[in-house]
Each structure stands twice: as structure tokens, then as C-alpha cells.
Scaffold this motif. Structure first.
Motif, short mmCIF file in Angstrom:
data_model
loop_
_atom_site.label_atom_id
_atom_site.label_comp_id
_atom_site.label_asym_id
_atom_site.label_seq_id
_atom_site.Cartn_x
_atom_site.Cartn_y
_atom_site.Cartn_z
N GLY A 39 -0.95 -5.22 3.70
CA GLY A 39 -1.75 -4.09 3.19
C GLY A 39 -2.09 -3.11 4.30
N ARG A 40 -2.48 -3.64 5.43
CA ARG A 40 -2.81 -2.76 6.55
C ARG A 40 -1.58 -2.03 7.08
N ALA A 41 -0.45 -2.76 7.05
CA ALA A 41 0.77 -2.14 7.57
C ALA A 41 1.17 -0.93 6.74
N VAL A 42 0.97 -0.99 5.43
CA VAL A 42 1.44 0.11 4.58
C VAL A 42 0.29 0.98 4.07
N PHE A 43 -0.90 0.76 4.58
CA PHE A 43 -2.05 1.55 4.13
C PHE A 43 -1.82 3.06 4.28
N PRO A 44 -1.32 3.52 5.44
CA PRO A 44 -1.08 4.97 5.58
C PRO A 44 -0.10 5.49 4.53
N ALA A 45 0.93 4.69 4.23
CA ALA A 45 1.90 5.11 3.23
C ALA A 45 1.24 5.19 1.85
N TRP A 46 0.36 4.25 1.58
CA TRP A 46 -0.33 4.24 0.29
C TRP A 46 -1.25 5.45 0.17
N ILE A 47 -1.95 5.77 1.25
CA ILE A 47 -2.82 6.95 1.25
C ILE A 47 -1.98 8.20 0.97
N GLY A 48 -0.79 8.24 1.53
CA GLY A 48 0.13 9.34 1.26
C GLY A 48 0.41 9.46 -0.23
N VAL A 49 0.64 8.32 -0.89
CA VAL A 49 0.89 8.32 -2.33
C VAL A 49 -0.35 8.83 -3.08
N VAL A 50 -1.52 8.35 -2.67
CA VAL A 50 -2.77 8.74 -3.33
C VAL A 50 -2.95 10.25 -3.29
N LEU A 51 -2.80 10.81 -2.09
CA LEU A 51 -3.00 12.26 -1.94
C LEU A 51 -1.94 13.02 -2.72
#
Lengths: 240, 220
Positions: free
Chosen positions: B146-158
Motif C-alpha cells: 500500500g505504501r509503495a503504490v500510495f503515490p500512484a493511488w493518489i494520482g488516480v484519486v486526483l
């Protein structure tokens, strides 16, 4: 007691273990030596069922490890394992690393688990690193953390898979000292190792593996000073 | 002398409230779609990882379609053709359904990446301690991956939050649709679009800031 009978392991077309028969008694320290690819690490993975086997059997205190109705999660609590890559959980402090399994697997309370963690970390000489994250620990310290983590489950057997191979040379000693300490305390251990000094000084017996076959097993004096197998002689001549 | 009749009236304070209310609707449709989509995407990602080619063939291909077809086409198609199969949904519900699937499609790849970011040897280590498959997934794979892909997930959210503007084509009065209505009335596109942009920024910026804070804490 660990009883291994006619154990065969294949990885696809590769026949990695070709009929291993081996007994390890309680309190015994067995070192397994041999060149890379001889199947010695695979043997450990078959003992705690991290790898499936194709033929034969492994019994721990009479329980068949690979039987369908065996609860491997329960069985693995008897078998601590330390890997070549220390595999510290990076999101947890040293103490939390050690306390996690006692808490979620054994259902201990948080306080109990943390107490166990503290005790075991002191045991391996990391009493001053309780709150450190693995990223702040050296390789040797992380490997000792891995040992403490395994010990926290109060295993009856410890399996070491080349525990010092990935360490910087100057860190090897501290991990071997910890392993020595465990041996002196009477822990039953199977150590796959390239440390010939350790194998000679600490083990009760040494097994030499060659291309998936256990070529020779006996007390360290026999293996190191008067080996019977030609392969053992050749291997030892090369590592010395 | 005949009096001139004006069809247009200038921008006034109530219009600001109108925009703020629309911004809340954007937030609401985004929160709903992203939450459900993330959970679904997590499950799909896990299926893609575990199920190998079977899942890749079924789930994978369906998600590929949703990832590849422009969102606006998906919205219009779904809104207009769903009633044919007896699914008569209002613009809001249609928007949520499509945005959710769209989010799930994006998150599934992120989630699979997260699972694969955890070294196999680490998972063997946790299993060797007696953890079950699910305990390993919950206590080791989820936090580390989860931490590894958190930035990618935030990208999806935005991304999804901004893409939610497309639901305006169905007539749902979220931020963009509200702006269009005001522009038609006031004939002040520059002012209104700048305001709408400011609202989107106000929604997105705290998320990126908050995310950055988390990442910093984890980097320790």
C-alpha cells in the motif's frame, strides 16, 4: 524429531532433491554444506512446507508436514526460519516486527507480545534498538532481528538458510555468535551454511549435499578431516 | 424610446453559493466513486495477481475496455443505453456507476503493482512465522504494498475527481455544469471558469498536501 524419508522435489524438469533420508534429533545441531544448487536450501523449504514435495515424507514430532489435513500454520510455529535475505518488515519497528506474529498468530495481548519482543531482542543483543525501524539497522542487526522474530514464536526447531551469506564480511561474526548462543542453549538447529568454521565448531553432525543427493553425513571430524566421498573431498579442497 | 431588455445579469454573491454547492456535489460524487472503486479495484488487482491468466483473460480484458475507452463515451453510452435493459438511472447514479468502474479499472493495476512490490521472500518469512495467507495479506502485503503504490493511488484519486466534471454531460449539476449555467447567464466566462478552477484546486490541493505528509512520515 524431524524425520525425512525418500524426499523428492522437482522444479519443473529440474530434479532438485533425489531421495533424501535424514533424521534430526531434539537438541541436535546439523549443518548442511554443499555448493550452490545442491538442493540444501530447498530441503529447508520442504521441511516447513514453503515448498511442496513430489514424493516421500517429512515428519515433525510424528506429524506429516505435507499431509492434506495438517494445519501448516500451526506446525510452522514449531519451526523458526531465518532466511538469507533477512526480510525485516520495513513498516514496523524492531519491537513490532518481533511482536506481530505472537499477537496475531498466537493471540497474545499487545502487552504480552511486546514483552516477548523486548526479551527476545535483548537475547540477541538488540536491547538498545527496540524502537528503531529496520532501515536504521545494519544487515547484521537485521539478521539478528530476524532471529529474535523467529524465537518469539517459541519454536522447537530453527532452520537457518544461509543466514550470513548476504552480510558484509564484518557483520558475519555477530550473527554466527547469536547462532552459537542458541546452539549452546540446546536449540535444535538445521543450518544451511557456507561458514565452514561454524559447521566444524558448532555442529553435532555435518551433511554434505551434492546435486540433490546427500553424499555424506557424520560428525564434523569425519566430514572435515577424513571424508569418505570423493565429492566431499573435492568440495572441501575448493572452499579451503 | 423603447427600453432595452437585458437577458443577462452580472455575477452576484448567491452565484458563489451556487458554485460552492456544486463543488460539494463534485466532492460527493468523487468520494463515493473513489471509495467503492478503490475497494473493487483492490479486489480486482488481487484477482489479477493470484488468478494469473484466467483472471487476466476475464477481469483483465473487461477492465482494459473501461481503461481505454474515453470516460465521456462510457458515460453517454451507459446513460442512454442502460434504460434499454431496464436500468433507468438518474444522471447522478449513472455517473457514480461509471466513475466507480473507471476508478476500479485504474486501481486494479495499482493494487496488483502493490502486491508485486512485496518481495516473495518477505511473504515466505511471514508465512514461516505461522501467519495464514490472509494474515500475511492483511498485516504484511497491505501496509508494505500500500505504501509503495500510495503515490500512484493518489494520482488516480486526483484524476478521477477532475474527470468527474464529465458527468456534467448527463446534466448532473456539479461544478463544471454549474459554471456553464452561470456563464450562459452572466456572459463572464473568464471570471466563472477561474472561480471553478479555484474550487477544483481547493478540493485537490489538500489531498496532495496530506498525501505528501504521509509519504514523508513513511520515508523515515
Amino acid at each position: 524429531m524431524i524425520e525425512i524419508r525418500d524426499l523428492h522435489k522437482h522444479f519443473g524438469d529440474l530434479h532438485v532433491l533425489k531421495g533424501i533420508d535424514l533424521d534430526v534429533k531434539k537438541g541436535e545441531v546439523l549443518s548442511v554444506i554443499g555448493s550452490s544448487g545442491s538442493g540444501k536450501s530447498t530441503l529447508l523449504y520442504c521441511i516447513n512446507s514453503l515448498e511442496k514435495i513430489q514424493q516421500g515424507s517429512v515428519k515433525i514430532d510424528g506429524i506429516d508436514v505435507h499431509a492434506k489435513n495438517t494445519d501448516v500454520n500451526k506446525l510452522r510455529q514449531k519451526l523458526g526460519m531465518v532466511f538469507q535475505q533477512w526480510n525485516s518488515f520495513p513498516h514496523l519497528t524492531a519491537m513490532e516486527n518481533v511482536a506481530l506474529a505472537p499477537r496475531i498468530v498466537k493471540g497474545k495481548s499487545k502487552e504480552e507480545a511486546l514483552y516477548i519482543a523486548e526479551t527476545q531482542l535483548k537475547h540477541v543483543g538488540l536491547g538498545d534498538k527496540l524502537k528503531n525501524y529496520p532501515s536504521a539497522l545494519s544487515g547484521g542487526q537485521q539478521q539478528r532481528l530476524a532471529i529474535a522474530r523467529a524465537l518469539a514464536m517459541e519454536p522447537e526447531y530453527m532452520l537457518f538458510d544461509e543466514a550470513t551469506s548476504a552480510l558484509d564480511p564484518e557483520k558475519v561474526g555477530e550473527v554466527l555468535d547469536t547462532m552459537r548462543l542458541l546452539a549452546e542453549e540446546g536449540m535444535t538447529m538445521i543450518c544451511v551454511t557456507h561458514e565452514m568454521g561454524f559447521a566444524r565448531d558448532v555442529s553435532d553432525r555435518v551433511a554434505y549435499f551434492h546435486q540433490g543427493v546427500m553424499e555424506e553425513i557424520g560428525p564434523p571430524e569425519q566430514i572435515f578431516y577424513s571424508p569418505i566421498s570423493e565429492h566431499t573431498k573435492k568440495f572441501l579442497a575448493n572452499v579451503r | 424610446m423603447q427600453e432595452t431588455i437585458t437577458f443577462f445579469s452580472g455575477f452576484s454573491t448567491p452565484d458563489l453559493w451556487f458554485l460552492a454547492d456544486a463543488a460539494l456535489k463534485t466532492l460527493w460524487i468523487s468520494v463515493l466513486s473513489i471509495s467503492i472503486g478503490t475497494v473493487l479495484g483492490g479486489i480486482f488487482g488481487w484477482m489479477l495477481h493470484e488468478g494469473k491468466w484466467m483472471a487476466a483473460l476475464t477481469v483483465g480484458s473487461i477492465l482494459d475496455i473501461f481503461r481505454s475507452v474515453p470516460l465521456i463515451i462510457q458515460l453517454v453510452l451507459f446513460y442512454n443505453f442502460a434504460p434499454m435493459v431496464g436500468l433507468s438511472l438518474d444522471p447522478f447514479a449513472s455517473g457514480v456507476v461509471i466513475l466507480t468502474i473507471y476508478t476500479a479499472a485504474l486501481v486494479s493495476n495499482v493494487a496488483r503493482g502493490g502486491i508485486e512490490a512485496v518481495p516473495v521472500s518477505m511473504r515466505k518469512a511471514s508465512r514461516s512465522l505461522g501467519m495464514s495467507y490472509w494474515q500475511d495479506l492483511r498485516h504484511i502485503v497491505l501496509p508494505i504494498g500500500g505504501r509503495a503504490v500510495f503515490p500512484a493511488w493518489i494520482g488516480v484519486v486526483l484524476g478521477v475527481m477532475k474527470d468527474s466534471a464529465l458527468v456534467s454531460v448527463l446534466g448532473y449539476v456539479e461544478l463544471l455544469k454549474a459554471s456553464q449555467i452561470l456563464i450562459t447567464r452572466t456572459q463572464e466566462p473568464f471570471l466563472i471558469l477561474a472561480l471553478a478552477g479555484a474550487f477544483y484546486f481547493a478540493l485537490s490541493y489538500p489531498i496532495s498536501r496530506y498525501a505528501a505528509k504521509f509519504e514523508q512520515r513513511w520515508a523515515q
